[in-house]
Scaffold this active site. Structure first.
Site, PDB file in Angstrom:
ATOM      1  N   LYS A  35       0.835  -1.213   0.000  1.00 17.00           N
ATOM      2  CA  LYS A  35       0.000   0.000   0.000  1.00 17.00           C
ATOM      3  C   LYS A  35       0.866   1.259   0.000  1.00 17.00           C
ATOM      4  CE  LYS A  35      -2.149  -0.882   3.922  1.00 17.00           C
ATOM      5  NZ  LYS A  35      -1.527  -2.135   4.390  1.00 17.00           N
ATOM      6  N   ARG A  37      -9.508   1.310   9.665  1.00 16.87           N
ATOM      7  CA  ARG A  37      -9.105  -0.074   9.903  1.00 16.87           C
ATOM      8  C   ARG A  37     -10.282  -0.923  10.359  1.00 16.87           C
ATOM      9  NH1 ARG A  37      -3.440   0.445   9.334  1.00 16.87           N
ATOM     10  NH2 ARG A  37      -2.380  -1.277  10.334  1.00 16.87           N
ATOM     11  N   ARG A  44      11.573  -8.503   6.362  1.00 13.79           N
ATOM     12  CA  ARG A  44      11.825  -7.082   6.094  1.00 13.79           C
ATOM     13  C   ARG A  44      12.776  -6.482   7.143  1.00 13.79           C
ATOM     14  NH1 ARG A  44       6.832  -2.924   5.473  1.00 13.79           N
ATOM     15  NH2 ARG A  44       6.497  -3.334   7.686  1.00 13.79           N
ATOM     16  N   ARG A  53      11.452  -4.218  12.584  1.00 14.78           N
ATOM     17  CA  ARG A  53      10.376  -3.629  13.386  1.00 14.78           C
ATOM     18  C   ARG A  53       9.802  -4.697  14.321  1.00 14.78           C
ATOM     19  NH1 ARG A  53       6.299  -0.574   9.272  1.00 14.78           N
ATOM     20  NH2 ARG A  53       4.753  -1.573  10.590  1.00 14.78           N
ATOM     21  N   ARG A 112      -1.355  -9.565  13.262  1.00 16.26           N
ATOM     22  CA  ARG A 112      -1.809  -8.417  12.452  1.00 16.26           C
ATOM     23  C   ARG A 112      -2.707  -8.900  11.307  1.00 16.26           C
ATOM     24  NH1 ARG A 112       3.683  -5.730  10.806  1.00 16.26           N
ATOM     25  NH2 ARG A 112       2.469  -4.067   9.830  1.00 16.26           N
TER      26      ARG A 112
HETATM   27  P1  AMP Z   1       0.726   0.175   9.570  1.00 20.17           P
HETATM   28  O1  AMP Z   1       2.065   0.782   9.323  1.00 20.17           O
HETATM   29  O2  AMP Z   1      -0.382   0.837   8.803  1.00 20.17           O
HETATM   30  O3  AMP Z   1       0.731  -1.324   9.419  1.00 20.17           O
HETATM   31  O4  AMP Z   1       0.369   0.467  11.105  1.00 20.17           O
HETATM   32  C1  AMP Z   1       1.218   0.005  12.147  1.00 20.17           C
HETATM   33  C2  AMP Z   1       0.405  -0.094  13.419  1.00 20.17           C
HETATM   34  O5  AMP Z   1      -0.127   1.193  13.765  1.00 20.17           O
HETATM   35  C3  AMP Z   1      -0.815  -1.006  13.356  1.00 20.17           C
HETATM   36  O6  AMP Z   1      -0.493  -2.374  13.562  1.00 20.17           O
HETATM   37  C4  AMP Z   1      -1.664  -0.441  14.493  1.00 20.17           C
HETATM   38  O7  AMP Z   1      -1.155  -0.812  15.760  1.00 20.17           O
HETATM   39  C5  AMP Z   1      -1.417   1.053  14.342  1.00 20.17           C
HETATM   40  N1  AMP Z   1      -2.406   1.688  13.446  1.00 20.17           N
HETATM   41  C6  AMP Z   1      -2.181   2.309  12.249  1.00 20.17           C
HETATM   42  N2  AMP Z   1      -3.318   2.779  11.725  1.00 20.17           N
HETATM   43  C7  AMP Z   1      -4.299   2.458  12.602  1.00 20.17           C
HETATM   44  C8  AMP Z   1      -5.703   2.662  12.631  1.00 20.17           C
HETATM   45  N3  AMP Z   1      -6.342   3.292  11.634  1.00 20.17           N
HETATM   46  N4  AMP Z   1      -6.402   2.209  13.714  1.00 20.17           N
HETATM   47  C9  AMP Z   1      -5.775   1.581  14.723  1.00 20.17           C
HETATM   48  N5  AMP Z   1      -4.457   1.339  14.756  1.00 20.17           N
HETATM   49  C10 AMP Z   1      -3.713   1.780  13.718  1.00 20.17           C
END
Ligand code: AMP
Length: 213
Positions: A13, A88, A127, A160, A171
């Site tokens: 994405k 989300r 990664r 990470r 996740r």
């Molecule tokens: P991402 O980089 O988008 O995978 O986000 C990393 C982490 O940030 C996720 O696993 C969540 O813990 C948190 N996160 C990001 N966006 C959201 C969202 N819209 N709602 C809740 N948690 C979020």
């Protein structure tokens, strides 16, 4: 132009969002990036979000909705944005709908990247990221140079916390249960473009841009 991209973590994405921003002169609104910046800077929000993020759990809706309401006011989004990582779940989608209506913003399209879980697990657990320049590597497909030093000259390549296998599996479970119902939500609004995210990233980009013509 206002766009949204949905897909499991590691579906690509962020890469597509970056390319779209360049092409359409819009800004990426990636909630994960904003949260990580807050965690690094040890802000109040960062401290609240940190434990959820390292466990691969969703940060509570209330925090996220407050964050997005503030973020969207930034003038850098006045020409449009591509949302990556928000909403989300369905309650965040409803909050976004209200927010966009209030601001007379029309969401053009919702891109859904489809990638099977086993590919995601391999992509994310391998990664590695450079802490200094954010460049990403993959232990198998794009390993960091032999001495472990990034091309930027720093030796600060790390994994990470939430890319560790168990957390990735969690996740993906969160994605399946909470985020994937959004596909139907936006399908009903006739906005969805579903794309096979295992294809070459240029091909994915071509499908996305063709759908915007
Ligand atoms: P991402 O980089 O988008 O995978 O986000 C990393 C982490 O940030 C996720 O696993 C969540 O813990 C948190 N996160 C990001 N966006 C959201 C969202 N819209 N709602 C809740 N948690 C979020």
């Amino acid at each position: 132009m206002y766009l949204l991209i949905i897909g499991p973590p590691g579906a690509g994405k962020g890469t597509q969002a970056e390319m779209l921003c360049k092409k359409y002169n819009i800004s990426q609104l990636a909630t994960g990036d904003i949260l990580r910046k807050n965690v690094n800077e040890e802000t109040y929000l960062g401290k609240l979000a940190k434990s959820y993020m390292s466990a691969g759990k969703l940060v509570p809706d209330e925090l996220m909705i407050t964050m997005i309401k503030e973020e969207i006011l930034d003038p850098k989004y006045s020409n449009g944005f591509i949302l990556d990582g928000f909403p989300r779940n369905l309650s965040q989608a409803d909050a976004l709908c209200d927010l966009l209506n209030e601001r007379d913003i029309f969401l053009e399209k919702v891109f859904v990247l489809i990638v099977p879980n086993e590919i995601i697990i391999e992509r994310l657990s391998g990664r590695r990221i450079c802490r200094s320049c954010n460049r990403t590597y993959h232990v198998k497909y794009n390993p960091p140079p032999n001495n472990g030093e990034c091309d930027c000259g720093k030796s600060d390549i790390f994994q990470r916390d939430d890319d560790k296998v168990d957390t990735v599996v969690h996740r993906l479970d969160v994605y399946d249960k909470q985020t994937s119902p959004l596909i139907e939500y936006y399908r009903k609004k006739n906005k969805v473009v579903e794309i096979d995210g295992t294809q070459d990233l240029k091909k994915v980009f071509e499908i996305i841009t063709d759908s915007l013509k």
